[in-house]
Structure formats: structure tokens, C-alpha cells
Design an enzyme around this catalytic site. Structure first.
Site, PDB file in Angstrom:
ATOM      1  N   ARG A  18       0.796  -1.223   0.000  1.00 22.21           N
ATOM      2  CA  ARG A  18       0.000   0.000   0.000  1.00 22.21           C
ATOM      3  C   ARG A  18       0.823   1.264   0.000  1.00 22.21           C
ATOM      4  O   ARG A  18       0.562   2.196  -0.762  1.00 22.21           O
ATOM      5  CB  ARG A  18      -0.885   0.057   1.260  1.00 22.21           C
ATOM      6  N   THR A  19       1.796   1.354   0.890  1.00 23.06           N
ATOM      7  CA  THR A  19       2.487   2.629   1.063  1.00 23.06           C
ATOM      8  C   THR A  19       3.235   3.003  -0.221  1.00 23.06           C
ATOM      9  O   THR A  19       3.116   4.119  -0.722  1.00 23.06           O
ATOM     10  CB  THR A  19       3.446   2.573   2.266  1.00 23.06           C
TER      11      THR A  19
ATOM     12  N   LYS B 178      25.835  -3.355  -1.006  1.00 20.45           N
ATOM     13  CA  LYS B 178      27.306  -3.283  -1.134  1.00 20.45           C
ATOM     14  C   LYS B 178      27.917  -2.459  -0.004  1.00 20.45           C
ATOM     15  O   LYS B 178      29.095  -2.145  -0.028  1.00 20.45           O
ATOM     16  CB  LYS B 178      27.669  -2.644  -2.476  1.00 20.45           C
TER      17      LYS B 178
ATOM     18  N   ARG C 203      11.474   3.738   3.102  1.00 16.27           N
ATOM     19  CA  ARG C 203      11.147   2.809   4.205  1.00 16.27           C
ATOM     20  C   ARG C 203      12.400   1.996   4.493  1.00 16.27           C
ATOM     21  O   ARG C 203      13.042   1.484   3.577  1.00 16.27           O
ATOM     22  CB  ARG C 203       9.992   1.885   3.830  1.00 16.27           C
TER      23      ARG C 203
ATOM     24  N   HIS D  28       5.593   6.181  11.431  1.00 12.50           N
ATOM     25  CA  HIS D  28       5.007   6.050  10.092  1.00 12.50           C
ATOM     26  C   HIS D  28       4.063   7.251   9.926  1.00 12.50           C
ATOM     27  O   HIS D  28       2.842   7.101   9.932  1.00 12.50           O
ATOM     28  CB  HIS D  28       4.261   4.715  10.005  1.00 12.50           C
TER      29      HIS D  28
HETATM   30  C1  NCD Z   1       2.054  -0.858   8.290  1.00 10.03           C
HETATM   31  C2  NCD Z   1       3.547  -0.682   8.391  1.00 10.03           C
HETATM   32  O1  NCD Z   1       4.273  -0.929   7.418  1.00 10.03           O
HETATM   33  O2  NCD Z   1       3.967  -0.263   9.451  1.00 10.03           O
HETATM   34  N1  NCD Z   1       1.639  -1.086   6.973  1.00 10.03           N
HETATM   35  C3  NCD Z   1       1.301  -0.003   6.211  1.00 10.03           C
HETATM   36  O3  NCD Z   1       2.123   0.812   5.870  1.00 10.03           O
HETATM   37  N2  NCD Z   1       0.003   0.134   5.905  1.00 10.03           N
HETATM   38  C4  NCD Z   1       1.485  -1.827   9.241  1.00 10.03           C
HETATM   39  C5  NCD Z   1       2.070  -3.209   9.298  1.00 10.03           C
HETATM   40  O4  NCD Z   1       2.946  -3.578   8.520  1.00 10.03           O
HETATM   41  O5  NCD Z   1       1.593  -3.958  10.153  1.00 10.03           O
END
Ligand code: NCD
Length: 313
Positions: free
Chosen positions: A61-62, A91, A112, A140
Site C-alpha cells: 500500500r504505502t 554493497k 522505508r 510512520h
Molecule cells: C504498516 C507498516 O508498514 O507499518 N503497513 C502499512 O504501511 N500500511 C502496518 C504493518 O505492517 O503492520
């Protein structure tokens, strides 16, 4: 460009980087974009701008909603989906060097990474805005913004709600950011988790200091009886040392149709997704289930963030 946009050129690393007024501005801009898309408007605010998405941890999703958001605004995307193995980090390249390189390839970077503090490290290196899409068990912030957007859409207000956060509150970064954000609206927070997965004590102390009422419990039904919203989270398997330890907590809370029906009437069920077994699928058809709408709202909120940090609105 609008001089009332407070986010031009800014990094979004922690939700605490944003004031209540700045959060309000993002939510208002997101609603504006949602309405424009609903009218099938063709948006070109970010034509000629480039977003780099760099993900060292799994995401559906993100990453896709950021990329969709950029495309919907007419911009372009370059992407490393499996940065841990397929980028030069494999590397031994540092986040600093990565930032110095990416700043000349893209106008905004979404990262991320498994390490707490990694987004700040990249932001310190790169001249262009850096948006934190999750730094390990840290934060997040863009999920918190779309969670607030969802709450406002579902409840009509952010003010004075009782929010139950349930599941892995120790390792789940979404609840860390959302709890900080809710402090602006004086919510009552009920934290429902096994003791070993409780929200970190220093964060709870901080939230109380900010004026939030925070209650801790391990009893799901008692928590749901009071909830305007239940925000369910997955037990974060990847943060456990062993599978045995994870299995001890997997399935500890399951919200099913019966639990929703015996909760406070009209309770909204949210989840950042992905879900494993903590919400059973018999909840999906209930009007209370907001988690798929929540995922959809992510596109509008991320459009707002990209347009704002790039100074296009
Ligand atoms: C979350 C995350 O990555 O922290 N997912 C997301 O971005 N919707 C929640 C999760 O992974 O449980």
C-alpha cells in the site's frame, strides 16, 4: 504557489514535525484532491517533477499509493522496490551517500527502512524533501495522516473520541505516530495489548504530558465497550527473535462480527493493513469496517503531501 502552504521544502520524518495547523492543511488539501479526482479532473501540478521511492522493507500500500499519488498529479516515479538486496546498500553504501546521490536524481524521496532514525539520517544528507514511509519500529507519519483523514471522514470530527489501539503496540510504528497525532485533539486512548507488547512507557508518558487520557488494559471486550474507534494492528512477526515467540502472541486478539456487534454501537473498525488474523473476514461486510476505505484515502493524503512539500499548491 500558495504562500499559505506551510510545508514547502520540508522533510516529513516524525508526525511530531507537524503542528496541528499543518496537519489540518494536509487534510484539507487531501479532501480537495479527492473531490477533484471524483470529478475526473486531470491534474498536472507535478508535471516534470520526479519522486524516488526507496524501500528496504516490504510494502504494498504505502509504496503503490505514493507512486499512484505522484502519477495522479502528473509527476514521474523512479523506484527501488527491494533496496535491501537490489540497491547499493547491499554493497555497504551508507544512508548519507544514498541521500547525496538521490538528491540529484529526484525532487522528493520516500524511504522505508528497518532502522529507527534512518529517515532522519537520509533527510540530514539530502537537500530535497525526505518523507518517512516507516523507520523500523519508530514512526510512520504518513499513515497517521491518512488515519486522521479516515477518522474525520468516518466520524465527522477528530475531537473528543475514544480510540482503542489493539495488538502489537510495542513494535507497531503506525500506532506510535497516530497516538502522537491524536494528542492534538484530546482523545481518550485505550491501549489493549499483552504486557510484553505494550506501548513503550516513555511514549505513554509523553502522551499523558501532552494531555491525552491513556488507559492500559489486556481485556478486549472491556475496551471495545467504550470505543468510538478500534484501531487493530498485526503482531509484527518480523520484529521477533524467534518464530516460537511470535506464535505465543499470534491470534491473541481477534475482532470478529460477534465482537463488533457486542461493542459500542457504531464503532468504527480501522487497520493499517496488512491483516493476518486479527480481524476476521466476517467483519468486512459490516458498515463498521473502514479498513479498505482507509487504504483508499491514502492516495489523496499522499497527493497532498507531495504537492505541498514540492510547493505546487
Ligand atoms: C504498516 C507498516 O508498514 O507499518 N503497513 C502499512 O504501511 N500500511 C502496518 C504493518 O505492517 O503492520
Amino acid at each position: 504557489m500558495n504562500s499559505s502552504n506551510p510545508l514547502i521544502g520540508r522533510d516529513i520524518v516524525s508526525i511530531s514535525d507537524l503542528s496541528k495547523e499543518e496537519i489540518r492543511a494536509v487534510l484539507d488539501q487531501a479532501l480537495h484532491f479527492e473531490q477533484q479526482l471524483q470529478q475526473n479532473q486531470h491534474l498536472t501540478l507535478l508535471t516534470g517533477r520526479i519522486l524516488a521511492t526507496v524501500f528496504y522493507e516490504p510494502s504494498t500500500r504505502t509504496r503503490l499509493s505514493f507512486e499512484s499519488a505522484m502519477h495522479r498529479l502528473g509527476g514521474s516515479v523512479i523506484s527501488v522496490a527491494e533496496a535491501r538486496t537490489s540497491s547499493s546498500a547491499a554493497k555497504g553504501e551508507s544512508l548519507y551517500d544514498s541521500g547525496k546521490m538521490l538528491e540529484s536524481y529526484a525532487d522528493v524521496i520516500v524511504q522505508r527502512h528497518p532502522a529507527v532514525g534512518s529517515a532522519r539520517a537520509l533527510a540530514d544528507a539530502a537537500r530535497v524533501p525526505v518523507i518517512n514511509a516507516g523507520d523500523g519500529t519508530g514512526e510512520h507519519p504518513t499513515q497517521a495522516l491518512l488515519d486522521l483523514y479516515t477518522i474525520e471522514r468516518e466520524k465527522g470530527t477528530l475531537e473528543g473520541l475514544t480510540v482503542v489501539m489493539m495488538g502489537d503496540l510495542k513494535n507497531g510504528r503506525t500506532v506510535h505516530s497516530l497516538a502522537r497525532a491524536l494528542a492534538h485533539w484530546k482523545a481518550k486512548l485505550i491501549l489493549c495489548a499483552p504486557k510484553a507488547l505494550a506501548m513503550p512507557g516513555d511514549l505513554i508518558a509523553h502522551l499523558r504530558h501532552q494531555g491525552l487520557v491513556v488507559i492500559e488494559t489486556e481485556n478486549m471486550n472491556a475496551a471495545l465497550a467504550q470505543a468510538d474507534i478500534v484501531y487493530v494492528t498485526r503482531i509484527q512477526q518480523e520484529r521477533f527473535e524467534t518464530v516460537e515467540e511470535y506464535m505465543r502472541y499470534k491470534g491473541v486478539y481477534v475482532v470478529n462480527e460477534k465482537a463488533v456487534r457486542s461493542a459500542k454501537a457504531g464503532m468504527t473498525v480501522m487497520h493499517p493493513l496488512p491483516r493476518v488474523d486479527e480481524i476476521s473476514t466476517d467483519v468486512d461486510a459490516l458498515p463498521n469496517a473502514a479498513y479498505f476505505r482507509q487504504a483508499r484515502y491514502g492516495v489523496f493524503v499522499r497527493m497532498a503531501l507531495l504537492a505541498m512539500v514540492l510547493g505546487a499548491v
